[in-house]
Write a protein that holds these residues in place. Sequence first.
Motif, PDB file in Angstrom:
ATOM      1  N   GLY A 158      41.669  32.564  42.970  1.00 14.62           N
ATOM      2  CA  GLY A 158      40.789  31.120  42.241  1.00 14.62           C
ATOM      3  C   GLY A 158      39.576  32.015  41.307  1.00 14.62           C
ATOM      4  O   GLY A 158      39.594  33.313  41.177  1.00 14.62           O
ATOM      5  N   VAL A 159      38.778  30.698  40.988  1.00 15.28           N
ATOM      6  CA  VAL A 159      37.451  30.962  40.029  1.00 15.28           C
ATOM      7  C   VAL A 159      36.293  31.336  40.559  1.00 15.28           C
ATOM      8  O   VAL A 159      35.082  31.598  40.364  1.00 15.28           O
ATOM      9  N   SER A 160      36.374  30.541  41.706  1.00 18.07           N
ATOM     10  CA  SER A 160      35.003  30.672  42.208  1.00 18.07           C
ATOM     11  C   SER A 160      35.142  31.885  43.247  1.00 18.07           C
ATOM     12  O   SER A 160      36.029  31.594  44.498  1.00 18.07           O
ATOM     13  N   LYS A 211      35.954  34.439  48.897  1.00 15.16           N
ATOM     14  CA  LYS A 211      34.689  34.995  50.012  1.00 15.16           C
ATOM     15  C   LYS A 211      35.418  34.124  50.847  1.00 15.16           C
ATOM     16  O   LYS A 211      35.990  35.045  51.937  1.00 15.16           O
ATOM     17  N   GLY A 212      36.068  33.185  50.859  1.00 11.11           N
ATOM     18  CA  GLY A 212      37.198  32.779  52.067  1.00 11.11           C
ATOM     19  C   GLY A 212      38.273  33.555  51.995  1.00 11.11           C
ATOM     20  O   GLY A 212      39.062  33.756  53.350  1.00 11.11           O
ATOM     21  N   CYS A 268      42.382  37.506  43.665  1.00 11.34           N
ATOM     22  CA  CYS A 268      42.211  37.749  42.641  1.00 11.34           C
ATOM     23  C   CYS A 268      41.405  36.831  42.390  1.00 11.34           C
ATOM     24  O   CYS A 268      41.553  35.719  42.240  1.00 11.34           O
ATOM     25  N   TRP A 269      40.202  37.307  41.561  1.00  7.05           N
ATOM     26  CA  TRP A 269      39.368  36.221  40.601  1.00  7.05           C
ATOM     27  C   TRP A 269      39.589  36.432  39.427  1.00  7.05           C
ATOM     28  O   TRP A 269      39.284  37.249  38.648  1.00  7.05           O
ATOM     29  N   VAL A 270      39.335  34.976  38.482  1.00 11.66           N
ATOM     30  CA  VAL A 270      40.195  35.018  37.335  1.00 11.66           C
ATOM     31  C   VAL A 270      38.370  35.645  37.057  1.00 11.66           C
ATOM     32  O   VAL A 270      38.091  33.787  36.755  1.00 11.66           O
ATOM     33  N   ASN A 271      38.266  35.558  36.280  1.00 13.22           N
ATOM     34  CA  ASN A 271      36.999  36.037  35.253  1.00 13.22           C
ATOM     35  C   ASN A 271      37.081  35.790  34.047  1.00 13.22           C
ATOM     36  O   ASN A 271      36.702  37.434  33.529  1.00 13.22           O
ATOM     37  N   ARG A 272      37.087  34.409  33.234  1.00 15.21           N
ATOM     38  CA  ARG A 272      37.847  34.267  32.255  1.00 15.21           C
ATOM     39  C   ARG A 272      36.278  34.341  31.595  1.00 15.21           C
ATOM     40  O   ARG A 272      36.668  34.650  30.002  1.00 15.21           O
ATOM     41  N   ILE A 273      34.654  34.476  31.697  1.00 17.95           N
ATOM     42  CA  ILE A 273      34.218  34.695  30.618  1.00 17.95           C
ATOM     43  C   ILE A 273      33.526  35.839  31.012  1.00 17.95           C
ATOM     44  O   ILE A 273      32.066  35.798  30.750  1.00 17.95           O
ATOM     45  N   GLY A 274      33.940  36.655  32.083  1.00 19.24           N
ATOM     46  CA  GLY A 274      33.054  38.472  31.980  1.00 19.24           C
ATOM     47  C   GLY A 274      31.494  38.110  33.302  1.00 19.24           C
ATOM     48  O   GLY A 274      30.879  38.947  32.812  1.00 19.24           O
ATOM     49  N   TYR A 298      40.998  41.969  43.458  1.00 20.85           N
ATOM     50  CA  TYR A 298      41.456  42.267  41.899  1.00 20.85           C
ATOM     51  C   TYR A 298      40.717  40.906  40.918  1.00 20.85           C
ATOM     52  O   TYR A 298      39.887  39.905  41.034  1.00 20.85           O
ATOM     53  N   THR A 299      40.636  42.026  40.165  1.00 21.79           N
ATOM     54  CA  THR A 299      39.389  40.647  38.575  1.00 21.79           C
ATOM     55  C   THR A 299      40.734  41.048  37.764  1.00 21.79           C
ATOM     56  O   THR A 299      40.781  41.904  36.475  1.00 21.79           O
ATOM     57  N   ILE A 300      41.197  39.925  37.122  1.00 23.83           N
ATOM     58  CA  ILE A 300      41.670  39.758  35.476  1.00 23.83           C
ATOM     59  C   ILE A 300      40.968  38.313  35.510  1.00 23.83           C
ATOM     60  O   ILE A 300      39.464  37.399  35.493  1.00 23.83           O
ATOM     61  N   SER A 301      40.743  38.701  33.888  1.00 26.87           N
ATOM     62  CA  SER A 301      40.432  37.636  32.784  1.00 26.87           C
ATOM     63  C   SER A 301      41.404  36.692  32.315  1.00 26.87           C
ATOM     64  O   SER A 301      40.538  35.097  31.734  1.00 26.87           O
TER      65      SER A 301
END
Length: 91
Positions: free
Chosen positions: A44-46, A52-53, A62-68, A79-82
């Motif tokens: 997810g992106v949130s 959290k859920g 896996c957090w999709v963190n596109r903007i750092g 996990y964190t990916i961009s």
Amino acid sequence: MFGIITMVIFDSQSIGYQKPKEEFFNYVISHISEFNRKDALVIGVSLNTDIKGGRQSGMDTCWVNRIGQISPAEIKSTYTISNLIELTSIC
């Protein structure tokens, strides 16, 4: 030998519960035969809803963190990916 990967998408509007509520994740779990939390990955992106859920429900995330963005200390993703292409190294 390669296994078969099945992807199922669930959305809050169809289910009737919003993430990160436990009811949302319980619904998802109950609608996947032979569901195993150890084999699940919530993507997810949130941070406040998806990550959290998923974590509260005992699944890897896996957090999709596109903007750092910087993750707050109280919400940590497995996990964190961009970029979604990075999922190939996780899955």
